[in-house]
Scaffold this motif. Structure first.
Motif, PDB file in Angstrom:
ATOM      1  N   ALA A   5       3.735  -2.908  -4.112  1.00  0.00           N
ATOM      2  CA  ALA A   5       4.187  -3.395  -5.496  1.00  0.00           C
ATOM      3  C   ALA A   5       3.305  -4.066  -6.324  1.00  0.00           C
ATOM      4  O   ALA A   5       3.169  -3.931  -7.589  1.00  0.00           O
ATOM      5  CB  ALA A   5       5.088  -4.545  -4.878  1.00  0.00           C
ATOM      6  N   ILE A   6       2.256  -4.739  -5.729  1.00  0.00           N
ATOM      7  CA  ILE A   6       1.176  -5.423  -6.700  1.00  0.00           C
ATOM      8  C   ILE A   6       0.295  -4.414  -7.232  1.00  0.00           C
ATOM      9  O   ILE A   6      -0.331  -4.568  -8.495  1.00  0.00           O
ATOM     10  CB  ILE A   6       0.434  -6.497  -6.026  1.00  0.00           C
ATOM     11  N   TYR A   7       0.216  -3.115  -6.426  1.00  0.00           N
ATOM     12  CA  TYR A   7      -0.601  -2.055  -7.129  1.00  0.00           C
ATOM     13  C   TYR A   7       0.321  -1.132  -7.946  1.00  0.00           C
ATOM     14  O   TYR A   7      -0.273   0.064  -8.369  1.00  0.00           O
ATOM     15  CB  TYR A   7      -1.573  -1.237  -6.163  1.00  0.00           C
ATOM     16  N   ASP A   8       1.531  -1.695  -8.219  1.00  0.00           N
ATOM     17  CA  ASP A   8       2.347  -0.934  -9.120  1.00  0.00           C
ATOM     18  C   ASP A   8       2.825   0.539  -8.781  1.00  0.00           C
ATOM     19  O   ASP A   8       2.807   1.558  -9.466  1.00  0.00           O
ATOM     20  CB  ASP A   8       1.975  -0.649 -10.631  1.00  0.00           C
ATOM     21  N   LYS A  43       4.670  -3.126   1.776  1.00  0.00           N
ATOM     22  CA  LYS A  43       5.785  -2.901   0.675  1.00  0.00           C
ATOM     23  C   LYS A  43       5.038  -4.076  -0.483  1.00  0.00           C
ATOM     24  O   LYS A  43       5.013  -3.550  -1.681  1.00  0.00           O
ATOM     25  CB  LYS A  43       6.777  -3.559   0.982  1.00  0.00           C
ATOM     26  N   PHE A  44       4.682  -5.076   0.084  1.00  0.00           N
ATOM     27  CA  PHE A  44       3.969  -6.419  -1.121  1.00  0.00           C
ATOM     28  C   PHE A  44       2.838  -5.618  -1.649  1.00  0.00           C
ATOM     29  O   PHE A  44       2.776  -5.857  -2.923  1.00  0.00           O
ATOM     30  CB  PHE A  44       3.720  -7.633  -0.169  1.00  0.00           C
ATOM     31  N   PHE A  45       1.829  -5.193  -0.975  1.00  0.00           N
ATOM     32  CA  PHE A  45       0.768  -4.756  -1.457  1.00  0.00           C
ATOM     33  C   PHE A  45       0.805  -3.324  -2.472  1.00  0.00           C
ATOM     34  O   PHE A  45       0.165  -3.039  -3.495  1.00  0.00           O
ATOM     35  CB  PHE A  45      -0.167  -4.321  -0.484  1.00  0.00           C
ATOM     36  N   ASP A  63       6.516  -5.360   5.677  1.00  0.00           N
ATOM     37  CA  ASP A  63       6.830  -6.337   4.434  1.00  0.00           C
ATOM     38  C   ASP A  63       5.319  -6.416   3.747  1.00  0.00           C
ATOM     39  O   ASP A  63       5.292  -6.518   2.562  1.00  0.00           O
ATOM     40  CB  ASP A  63       7.392  -7.589   4.899  1.00  0.00           C
TER      41      ASP A  63
END
Lengths: 263, 325
Positions: free
Chosen positions: B124-127, B120-122, B117
């Motif tokens: 997402a924050i790097y688009d 997945k978060f990292f 998870d």
């Protein structure tokens, strides 16, 4: 925007790991309401009597909403988190990521209170029915509007508390400022509606944050009308932009002064 | 062309002073006093693409301050930093996409979430597109051997497992440069070796430029081809590891176990480090004397056992710190 939703989502997933903590908070919330219920019973000799335009049942629902908004927020933890991040140096990982730090604080705090918002609202409504016996006169649309305005009230509170937390960049410990803010909201915006204060104070309070973070949503819940709803909503939108700008300003100034402990 | 250019960089901190005791605390409130600490003084260096550089120095030398200025966490007072054409003070967000950071003493992972998870978060924050993130996670899962614990909440991981995940989290957006600030701190020797292998593999397979600070000499010796030593905020040595060893490894240590006691005194080029009667330890400066001279001095017929070794790199580095103070 997508990354901020992901930040909020990750915070919700993280909070799900210790969801039982939320239920622990119900005890304090119930105790406060029992005390206030007794206070209003003492003030109102007749439940149908109106004091400053509020019946006893309205007063109980009013305080349930303001207490709900305050309990859901958990502002003390929020303010301390930024201060602790600055003191411990953990802030390093948050300020070199490709997002706005203020946006990150807002998104993670919204995620943080999302589950509390659901569970506390359900619990508060059950408690209200127990004390009063019936809901205020709301239809589905007006109830939805009150929910949206309550959510925006929490967003504004988050931004206010974030701005206080960000002062830690300058003074390391912003807890005295948070203490002042929390007492201001508690004394003037939680227990009694604005109408209970002297006229000169009412004029000041209507322009203070209390109007958008506690009085507005609670007032709408007990005595809904569309004109008030539009006024409160517009004021909230202005406050959100102003508070976000304030946070960004403090952050922009503060981040240049940051002195990460330990190098 | 250099991927990192640091020119005449300086940073001074204002530190609050407090006299001892309660009265001192009161005075600090009424009339606070401050002193200026020059953490970094006018340092300059350049780093080429794909290099693995050790940036070392004693505690308080200015290593972390420099790294934090390079990664846009701290603002320099003077000088400039150029990382792939970006200025960390102005292009903070753009730079974030190009670099990865691991601070061994800090945590960037969400402790209540699993490594999966977190990745997945990292992502997402790097688009990064979700399907690309999945591919990257699969790739790193294999490379960093994460299978065993990828679905275990980070709070339940061992330190070694957590550091592995911290490194993966920093690599998920394929940074061109990775800043590692004491990545092996607190790890046991086996896990340290594991992490070093992974860092090496990353540099080899992804051509990631690595900028490493560590107090562990083995990290430096096994990973880096170039060493920049900083002390009191100034660069005191910037050289290849090969040159460092060549120029500074001009001393040999001779440990000898003797049949009978012998009395020796220091001579030019030979220093007695330890004399416990039957056990002797000599340091030979090979620019002045040969090891054979030292053995002759001991008398070869009386030697039971002998060990000739280089001065440990750790001692060499300590000496450089001391000599430049």
């Amino acid at each position: 925007m997508k990354k901020y939703l992901f930040i909020a989502k990750s915070q919700i997933m993280s909070n799900m790991q210790y969801i039982t903590n939320i239920f622990g908070g119900f005890i304090g919330f119930t105790l406060i309401l029992i005390i206030l219920f007794n206070l209003y019973q003492y003030l109102y000799s007749d439940p149908n009597e109106l004091i400053n335009g509020y019946s006893m049942h309205q007063m109980i629902w009013y305080v349930i909403i303001t207490e709900l908004l305050w309990s859901i927020l958990g502002g003390s933890k929020m303010s301390k988190k930024i201060a602790n991040d600055v003191k411990s140096g953990n802030i390093t990982y948050n300020i070199n990521k490709p997002y706005s730090y203020v946006g990150y604080c807002l998104a993670s705090n919204i995620g943080d209170l999302f589950l509390k918002f659901i569970f506390y609202t359900i619990f508060g409504m059950v408690l209200g029915i127990f004390f009063v016996g019936h809901f205020p006169n709301l239809n589905i649309i007006s109830a939805l509007i009150v929910i949206v305005i309550s959510f925006l009230a929490l967003v504004i509170s988050i931004l206010f508390i974030t701005s206080i937390g960000l002062v830690s960049f300058f003074i390391e410990d912003a807890s005295p400022l948070y203490w002042l803010y929390s007492k201001f909201i508690l004394v003037l915006g939680t227990i009694f509606p604005i109408e209970f204060f002297p006229v000169f104070m009412q004029k000041i309070l209507i322009f203070s944050p209390i109007y958008v973070v506690s009085y507005g949503p609670a007032r709408l819940f007990v005595n809904f009308n569309y004109v008030d709803a539009i006024n409160i909503f517009c004021a909230q939108v202005i406050y959100i932009f102003a508070c976000y700008a304030l946070c960004s300003f403090i952050y922009g100034k503060g981040v240049k002064r940051i002195n990460v402990n330990g190098g | 062309m250099a991927i990192i250019e640091v020119k005449k960089l300086s940073k001074t901190f204002k530190v609050k002073l407090k006299e001892k005791g309660l009265i001192g605390s009161l005075k600090a409130i009424i009339k606070p006093k401050y002193k200026k600490v020059e953490a970094v003084k006018n340092i300059s260096f350049e780093i080429e693409k794909g290099e693995v550089v050790a940036f070392i120095g004693p505690n308080g030398a200015g290593k972390s301050t420099t790294i934090k200025m390079m990664t846009s966490i701290l603002y320099p007072d003077k000088g400039s930093i150029n990382i792939m054409g970006l200025d960390p003070t102005k292009d903070r967000k753009k730079l974030a996409y190009q670099i990865g950071t691991v601070f061994g003493q800090k945590e960037q992972l969400w402790t209540h979430l699993t490594p999966y998870d977190n990745f997945k978060f990292f992502g997402a924050i790097y688009d990064i597109n979700p399907s690309v993130i999945e591919k990257k996670i699969d790739e790193f899962r294999e490379l960093f051997e994460l299978d065993e614990f990828i679905n275990t909440p980070v709070r339940n991981l061992s330190l070694g497992q957590r550091i592995r995940c911290e490194i993966v989290a920093s690599l998920i957006h394929e940074p061109k440069i990775l800043f590692l600030d004491e990545p092996t701190i607190g790890l046991d020797p086996v896990v340290k070796e594991n992490i070093r292998t992974l860092i090496k593999r990353m540099n080899k397979e992804y051509k990631t430029t690595i900028f490493l600070t560590s107090h562990d000499v083995s990290d430096i010796e096994k990973l880096c081809k170039r060493v920049i030593i900083i002390n009191n905020g100034q660069v005191v040595l910037d050289d290849s590891m090969e040159n460092l060893k060549y120029h500074y490894l001009n001393k040999k240590l001779v440990d000898a176990k003797m049949k009978e006691k012998i009395n020796l005194d220091d001579e030019e080029g030979i220093t007695i480090l330890k004399d416990k009667g039957y056990n002797l330890k000599l340091e030979v400066d090979i620019t002045k004397r040969s090891v054979a001279d030292a053995i002759k001095l001991l008398d070869p017929d009386k030697i039971i056992d002998i060990n000739i070794s280089n001065v440990p790199l750790e001692d060499i580095i300590s000496n450089i710190y001391k000599n430049k103070e």
